[in-house]
Scaffold this motif. Structure first.
Motif, PDB file in Angstrom:
ATOM      1  N   HIS A  17       0.842  -1.190   0.000  1.00 56.78           N
ATOM      2  CA  HIS A  17       0.000   0.000   0.000  1.00 56.78           C
ATOM      3  C   HIS A  17       0.877   1.240   0.000  1.00 56.78           C
ATOM      4  CE1 HIS A  17      -3.582  -2.378   0.803  1.00 56.78           C
ATOM      5  NE2 HIS A  17      -2.891  -3.014   1.742  1.00 56.78           N
ATOM      6  N   SER A  18       0.319   2.344  -0.455  1.00 60.14           N
ATOM      7  CA  SER A  18       1.008   3.625  -0.410  1.00 60.14           C
ATOM      8  C   SER A  18       1.109   4.097   1.039  1.00 60.14           C
ATOM      9  CB  SER A  18       0.229   4.650  -1.229  1.00 60.14           C
ATOM     10  OG  SER A  18       0.783   5.936  -1.042  1.00 60.14           O
ATOM     11  N   ILE A  19       2.151   4.867   1.353  1.00 66.36           N
ATOM     12  CA  ILE A  19       2.238   5.446   2.687  1.00 66.36           C
ATOM     13  C   ILE A  19       1.408   6.727   2.787  1.00 66.36           C
ATOM     14  CG2 ILE A  19       4.478   4.424   3.230  1.00 66.36           C
ATOM     15  CD1 ILE A  19       5.748   7.162   2.643  1.00 66.36           C
ATOM     16  N   ASN A  20       0.951   7.238   1.638  1.00 69.92           N
ATOM     17  CA  ASN A  20       0.136   8.432   1.591  1.00 69.92           C
ATOM     18  C   ASN A  20      -1.340   8.048   1.717  1.00 69.92           C
ATOM     19  OD1 ASN A  20      -1.598  10.481   0.294  1.00 69.92           O
ATOM     20  ND2 ASN A  20       0.349  11.546  -0.084  1.00 69.92           N
ATOM     21  N   LEU A  33      -6.704   5.901  -0.301  1.00 67.49           N
ATOM     22  CA  LEU A  33      -8.146   6.068  -0.484  1.00 67.49           C
ATOM     23  C   LEU A  33      -8.546   6.113  -1.952  1.00 67.49           C
ATOM     24  CD1 LEU A  33      -8.860   8.683   2.327  1.00 67.49           C
ATOM     25  CD2 LEU A  33      -9.503   6.260   2.313  1.00 67.49           C
ATOM     26  N   ASN A  34      -7.601   6.488  -2.835  1.00 68.91           N
ATOM     27  CA  ASN A  34      -7.897   6.619  -4.262  1.00 68.91           C
ATOM     28  C   ASN A  34      -7.320   5.485  -5.101  1.00 68.91           C
ATOM     29  OD1 ASN A  34      -9.422   9.064  -4.206  1.00 68.91           O
ATOM     30  ND2 ASN A  34      -7.525  10.119  -3.679  1.00 68.91           N
ATOM     31  N   GLY A  35      -7.132   4.316  -4.502  1.00 65.73           N
ATOM     32  CA  GLY A  35      -6.756   3.148  -5.283  1.00 65.73           C
ATOM     33  C   GLY A  35      -5.295   2.733  -5.222  1.00 65.73           C
ATOM     34  N   ASP A  36      -4.532   3.295  -4.308  1.00 65.60           N
ATOM     35  CA  ASP A  36      -3.139   2.854  -4.122  1.00 65.60           C
ATOM     36  C   ASP A  36      -2.340   2.851  -5.417  1.00 65.60           C
ATOM     37  OD1 ASP A  36      -2.549   2.513  -1.450  1.00 65.60           O
ATOM     38  OD2 ASP A  36      -3.298   0.474  -1.360  1.00 65.60           O
ATOM     39  N   THR A  92       8.054  -0.646  -4.661  1.00 62.33           N
ATOM     40  CA  THR A  92       8.644  -1.986  -4.687  1.00 62.33           C
ATOM     41  C   THR A  92      10.141  -1.826  -4.873  1.00 62.33           C
ATOM     42  OG1 THR A  92       8.491  -2.243  -7.081  1.00 62.33           O
ATOM     43  CG2 THR A  92       6.583  -2.963  -5.796  1.00 62.33           C
ATOM     44  N   SER A  93      10.895  -2.837  -4.490  1.00 59.79           N
ATOM     45  CA  SER A  93      12.341  -2.826  -4.690  1.00 59.79           C
ATOM     46  C   SER A  93      12.849  -4.260  -4.561  1.00 59.79           C
ATOM     47  CB  SER A  93      13.003  -1.914  -3.652  1.00 59.79           C
ATOM     48  OG  SER A  93      14.359  -1.728  -3.953  1.00 59.79           O
ATOM     49  N   PRO A  94      13.784  -4.678  -5.430  1.00 55.93           N
ATOM     50  CA  PRO A  94      14.231  -6.077  -5.463  1.00 55.93           C
ATOM     51  C   PRO A  94      14.878  -6.546  -4.161  1.00 55.93           C
ATOM     52  CG  PRO A  94      14.965  -4.897  -7.421  1.00 55.93           C
ATOM     53  CD  PRO A  94      14.414  -3.878  -6.480  1.00 55.93           C
ATOM     54  N   ILE A  95      14.790  -7.847  -3.955  1.00 53.09           N
ATOM     55  CA  ILE A  95      15.447  -8.529  -2.834  1.00 53.09           C
ATOM     56  C   ILE A  95      16.390  -9.571  -3.423  1.00 53.09           C
ATOM     57  CG2 ILE A  95      15.111 -10.146  -0.912  1.00 53.09           C
ATOM     58  CD1 ILE A  95      12.387  -8.796  -0.439  1.00 53.09           C
TER      59      ILE A  95
END
Length: 193
Positions: A121-124, A129-132, A137-140
């Motif tokens: 999810h977005s931190i904002n 509320l508007n669809g994330d 994302t970032s590789p592991i």
């Protein structure tokens, strides 16, 4: 007599589980060589999942009660690439790949671990509320011969160096060099191996 009957039913169940897992891999387009899975695995693949030869897993409450989870889950989104190299063993854990996760050979992952290359999810709050729409994302990358103890969480953007050990219950939020033991929440350096 009873022991023979129990062994017979375990043999039959093992064969049925093998067929179930093979079907799960085929239906989900997983590239797999040889594997040994105790129990039944859950796979959701919309991207690319590759499993190297000698992949072993425990999957299920009755198979390995240490993990606490119900099964081993491999989940890969449309743009995701999950590549697990040779001789990797995983027990009752969940791997979610939205970007890229590479697990090199001879890695052991204990029961109940979570490896996620996304925030989900977005931190904002407005974005949520508007669809994330702005999910990070970032590789592991988990290098050769790493041991990850039970109930660890490996978060996005992390690289774990070869031969390192992650203590049970740790939350890994940053890169870990080779040949070190780390533990805690968040995980911190404990000692060199």
């Amino acid at each position: 007599m009873i022991k023979s009957v129990i062994l017979f039913f375990r043999f039959i169940l093992s064969g049925l589980n093998y067929l179930f897992n093979l079907l799960m891999f085929k239906v989900n387009g997983v590239e797999v060589n040889s594997f040994l899975i105790n129990g039944r695995i859950l796979v959701r693949n919309k991207g690319s999942i590759k499993l190297g030869a000698g992949f072993t897993a425990n999957s299920g409450k009755m198979i390995n009660p240490i993990g606490g989870d119900t099964c081993l889950r491999l989940i890969c989104s449309i743009d995701g690439m999950l590549h697990i190299h040779e001789n990797v063993g995983i027990s009752n854990s969940t791997i979610v790949c939205w970007d890229k996760i590479i697990i090199h050979k001879n890695v052991l992952i204990g029961g109940g671990c979570k490896i996620w290359d996304t925030n989900f999810h977005s931190i904002n709050s407005i974005d949520r509320l508007n669809g994330d729409m702005s999910i990070k994302t970032s590789p592991i990358e988990i290098m050769e011969s790493v041991f990850i103890g039970a109930n660890c969480t490996i978060l996005k953007g992390v690289s774990i160096g070869e031969n390192s050990v992650i203590a049970a219950g740790s939350v890994v939020t940053k890169d870990i060099p080779s040949n070190q033991i780390w533990g805690g929440n968040p995980a911190v350096f404990i000692k060199k191996i």
